[in-house]
Design a protein around this motif. Structure first.
Motif, mmCIF file in Angstrom:
data_model
loop_
_atom_site.group_PDB
_atom_site.id
_atom_site.type_symbol
_atom_site.label_atom_id
_atom_site.label_comp_id
_atom_site.label_asym_id
_atom_site.label_seq_id
_atom_site.Cartn_x
_atom_site.Cartn_y
_atom_site.Cartn_z
ATOM 1 N N PHE A 1 9.679 9.077 -12.049
ATOM 2 C CA PHE A 1 10.346 7.905 -12.604
ATOM 3 C C PHE A 1 10.384 8.010 -14.119
ATOM 4 C CE2 PHE A 1 8.244 6.574 -8.666
ATOM 5 C CZ PHE A 1 9.338 6.117 -7.945
ATOM 6 N N SER A 2 11.493 7.576 -14.684
ATOM 7 C CA SER A 2 11.627 7.607 -16.146
ATOM 8 C C SER A 2 10.926 6.426 -16.796
ATOM 9 C CB SER A 2 13.107 7.623 -16.536
ATOM 10 O OG SER A 2 13.769 6.498 -15.971
ATOM 11 N N ASP A 3 10.916 5.279 -16.092
ATOM 12 C CA ASP A 3 10.306 4.080 -16.667
ATOM 13 C C ASP A 3 10.058 3.048 -15.570
ATOM 14 O OD1 ASP A 3 12.812 2.956 -16.098
ATOM 15 O OD2 ASP A 3 13.469 3.001 -18.180
ATOM 16 N N LYS A 4 9.545 1.896 -15.979
ATOM 17 C CA LYS A 4 9.227 0.815 -15.045
ATOM 18 C C LYS A 4 10.462 0.348 -14.286
ATOM 19 C CE LYS A 4 8.383 -3.711 -16.119
ATOM 20 N NZ LYS A 4 7.705 -4.855 -16.716
ATOM 21 N N ASN A 5 11.603 0.308 -14.940
ATOM 22 C CA ASN A 5 12.838 -0.127 -14.274
ATOM 23 C C ASN A 5 13.226 0.823 -13.140
ATOM 24 O OD1 ASN A 5 13.120 -2.398 -15.890
ATOM 25 N ND2 ASN A 5 14.296 -1.289 -17.438
ATOM 26 N N ALA A 6 13.005 2.103 -13.339
ATOM 27 C CA ALA A 6 13.310 3.076 -12.290
ATOM 28 C C ALA A 6 12.391 2.876 -11.087
ATOM 29 C CB ALA A 6 13.181 4.501 -12.833
ATOM 30 N N ILE A 7 11.114 2.565 -11.342
ATOM 31 C CA ILE A 7 10.181 2.261 -10.254
ATOM 32 C C ILE A 7 10.669 1.029 -9.498
ATOM 33 C CG2 ILE A 7 7.856 1.395 -9.708
ATOM 34 C CD1 ILE A 7 6.809 3.140 -12.012
ATOM 35 N N ASN A 8 10.971 -0.012 -10.245
ATOM 36 C CA ASN A 8 11.421 -1.265 -9.653
ATOM 37 C C ASN A 8 12.680 -1.059 -8.808
ATOM 38 O OD1 ASN A 8 11.159 -4.016 -9.172
ATOM 39 N ND2 ASN A 8 12.363 -4.575 -10.964
ATOM 40 N N ASP A 9 13.621 -0.293 -9.320
ATOM 41 C CA ASP A 9 14.853 -0.017 -8.576
ATOM 42 C C ASP A 9 14.563 0.694 -7.258
ATOM 43 O OD1 ASP A 9 16.330 -1.173 -10.614
ATOM 44 O OD2 ASP A 9 16.964 0.748 -11.493
ATOM 45 N N GLU A 10 13.687 1.695 -7.302
ATOM 46 C CA GLU A 10 13.352 2.449 -6.093
ATOM 47 C C GLU A 10 12.648 1.562 -5.069
ATOM 48 O OE1 GLU A 10 12.782 5.660 -3.380
ATOM 49 O OE2 GLU A 10 14.207 5.282 -4.991
ATOM 50 N N LEU A 11 11.697 0.762 -5.510
ATOM 51 C CA LEU A 11 10.956 -0.097 -4.583
ATOM 52 C C LEU A 11 11.864 -1.151 -3.965
ATOM 53 C CD1 LEU A 11 7.518 -0.537 -6.388
ATOM 54 C CD2 LEU A 11 8.245 1.222 -4.754
ATOM 55 N N ARG A 12 12.765 -1.694 -4.742
ATOM 56 C CA ARG A 12 13.719 -2.679 -4.204
ATOM 57 C C ARG A 12 14.680 -2.023 -3.215
ATOM 58 N NH1 ARG A 12 13.850 -7.671 -6.901
ATOM 59 N NH2 ARG A 12 12.737 -7.651 -8.871
ATOM 60 N N LYS A 13 15.088 -0.803 -3.517
ATOM 61 C CA LYS A 13 15.992 -0.071 -2.632
ATOM 62 C C LYS A 13 15.329 0.177 -1.271
ATOM 63 C CE LYS A 13 16.792 4.346 -3.010
ATOM 64 N NZ LYS A 13 17.038 5.637 -3.612
ATOM 65 N N LEU A 14 14.038 0.447 -1.275
ATOM 66 C CA LEU A 14 13.313 0.666 -0.021
ATOM 67 C C LEU A 14 13.151 -0.621 0.779
ATOM 68 C CD1 LEU A 14 10.570 3.116 -1.302
ATOM 69 C CD2 LEU A 14 12.445 3.653 0.279
ATOM 70 N N GLY A 15 13.154 -1.733 0.087
ATOM 71 C CA GLY A 15 13.058 -3.027 0.751
ATOM 72 C C GLY A 15 11.759 -3.201 1.509
ATOM 73 N N ILE B 1 0.844 -1.203 0.000
ATOM 74 C CA ILE B 1 0.000 0.000 0.000
ATOM 75 C C ILE B 1 0.875 1.246 0.000
ATOM 76 C CG2 ILE B 1 -1.669 1.344 1.333
ATOM 77 C CD1 ILE B 1 -2.668 -1.436 2.456
ATOM 78 N N LEU B 2 1.841 1.282 0.905
ATOM 79 C CA LEU B 2 2.726 2.448 0.983
ATOM 80 C C LEU B 2 3.536 2.617 -0.305
ATOM 81 C CD1 LEU B 2 3.994 2.162 4.670
ATOM 82 C CD2 LEU B 2 2.134 3.591 3.785
ATOM 83 N N LYS B 3 3.998 1.519 -0.849
ATOM 84 C CA LYS B 3 4.782 1.597 -2.083
ATOM 85 C C LYS B 3 3.942 2.064 -3.269
ATOM 86 C CE LYS B 3 8.663 -1.409 -1.023
ATOM 87 N NZ LYS B 3 9.367 -2.680 -1.301
ATOM 88 N N SER B 4 2.641 1.824 -3.235
ATOM 89 C CA SER B 4 1.790 2.341 -4.307
ATOM 90 C C SER B 4 1.827 3.869 -4.320
ATOM 91 C CB SER B 4 0.349 1.837 -4.178
ATOM 92 O OG SER B 4 -0.403 2.574 -3.236
ATOM 93 N N ARG B 5 1.903 4.451 -3.120
ATOM 94 C CA ARG B 5 1.994 5.906 -3.030
ATOM 95 C C ARG B 5 3.380 6.410 -3.421
ATOM 96 N NH1 ARG B 5 -1.000 8.621 -4.415
ATOM 97 N NH2 ARG B 5 -0.474 10.376 -3.096
ATOM 98 N N VAL B 6 4.416 5.613 -3.126
ATOM 99 C CA VAL B 6 5.762 5.978 -3.580
ATOM 100 C C VAL B 6 5.757 6.081 -5.106
ATOM 101 C CG1 VAL B 6 8.154 5.146 -3.804
ATOM 102 C CG2 VAL B 6 6.986 5.015 -1.587
ATOM 103 N N VAL B 7 5.113 5.130 -5.745
ATOM 104 C CA VAL B 7 5.042 5.137 -7.212
ATOM 105 C C VAL B 7 4.343 6.401 -7.700
ATOM 106 C CG1 VAL B 7 4.013 3.991 -9.228
ATOM 107 C CG2 VAL B 7 5.165 2.628 -7.469
ATOM 108 N N MET B 8 3.203 6.726 -7.097
ATOM 109 C CA MET B 8 2.428 7.861 -7.587
ATOM 110 C C MET B 8 3.045 9.208 -7.235
ATOM 111 S SD MET B 8 0.109 6.601 -9.453
ATOM 112 C CE MET B 8 -0.759 8.107 -9.854
ATOM 113 N N THR B 9 3.826 9.293 -6.175
ATOM 114 C CA THR B 9 4.398 10.581 -5.768
ATOM 115 C C THR B 9 5.813 10.792 -6.305
ATOM 116 O OG1 THR B 9 5.201 9.667 -3.668
ATOM 117 C CG2 THR B 9 3.011 10.700 -3.659
#
Length: 172
Positions: free
Chosen positions: A66-80, A55-63
């Motif tokens: 990001f240049s592309d899906k890979n950038a989203i994926n990298d950020e979400l993985r970095k947050l762990g 749920i929280l990561k959905s808001r990270v995505v929207m706020t």
């Protein structure tokens, strides 16, 4: 990446969280029969942690930008799996938009809501491997009811508000 593109990923995150929380609710109501067996409850603790993370990561995505899906994926993985870190990434205002007043980390995460409820969420990594650290949890006969309340708050407040905010952002 525009908000409509980001929304596709945020929607997937909240959809998985929604089905996960529904599973917890249904299982507690229909299968568990108020059981307080730690082996059974561990799965629910894991699911609550995982679904709040989504749920929280959905808001990270929207706020986020990001240049592309890979950038989203990298950020979400970095947050762990660190709920506190994800909350810090979102910031106080975005958390308040979700009905979250604060996230306190001790041995678990205590989520204080703006309507004065509290949800205790286990650390996703620690709950999976606590037995390796010889951690013994005390579970009383009210644990089942507490998990039901936590699930209700996650679903009725935090998830609902995340979906609303994601929908609003999609239209911008």
């Amino acid at each position: 990446m525009n908000n409509q593109e980001k929304y596709k990923y945020a929607y997937k995150l909240t959809s998985v969280a929604s089905t996960g929380l529904t599973f917890v609710e249904d299982s507690l109501a229909n299968t568990m029969n108020n059981a307080t067996d730690l082996a059974f409850l561990r799965s629910f603790y894991i699911l609550l942690s995982y679904n709040l993370e989504l749920i929280l990561k959905s808001r990270v995505v929207m706020t986020g930008n990001f240049s592309d899906k890979n950038a989203i994926n990298d950020e979400l993985r970095k947050l762990g799996h660190d709920i506190k870190k994800i909350g810090e990434r979102l910031g106080e205002d975005n958390l308040k938009d979700l009905g979250v007043k604060e996230i306190i980390e001790n041995h678990q995460y205590k989520i204080a809501t703006t309507d004065n409820k509290e949800v205790c969420i286990e650390n996703f990594t620690k709950i999976r491997y606590d037995f390796l650290d010889d951690v013994m949890r005390n579970v009383d006969n009210q644990e089942h009811e507490r998990i039901k309340e936590y699930t209700k708050t996650l679903t009725d407040v935090i998830l609902r508000k995340a979906k609303e905010k994601n929908d609003e952002a999609k239209k911008v």
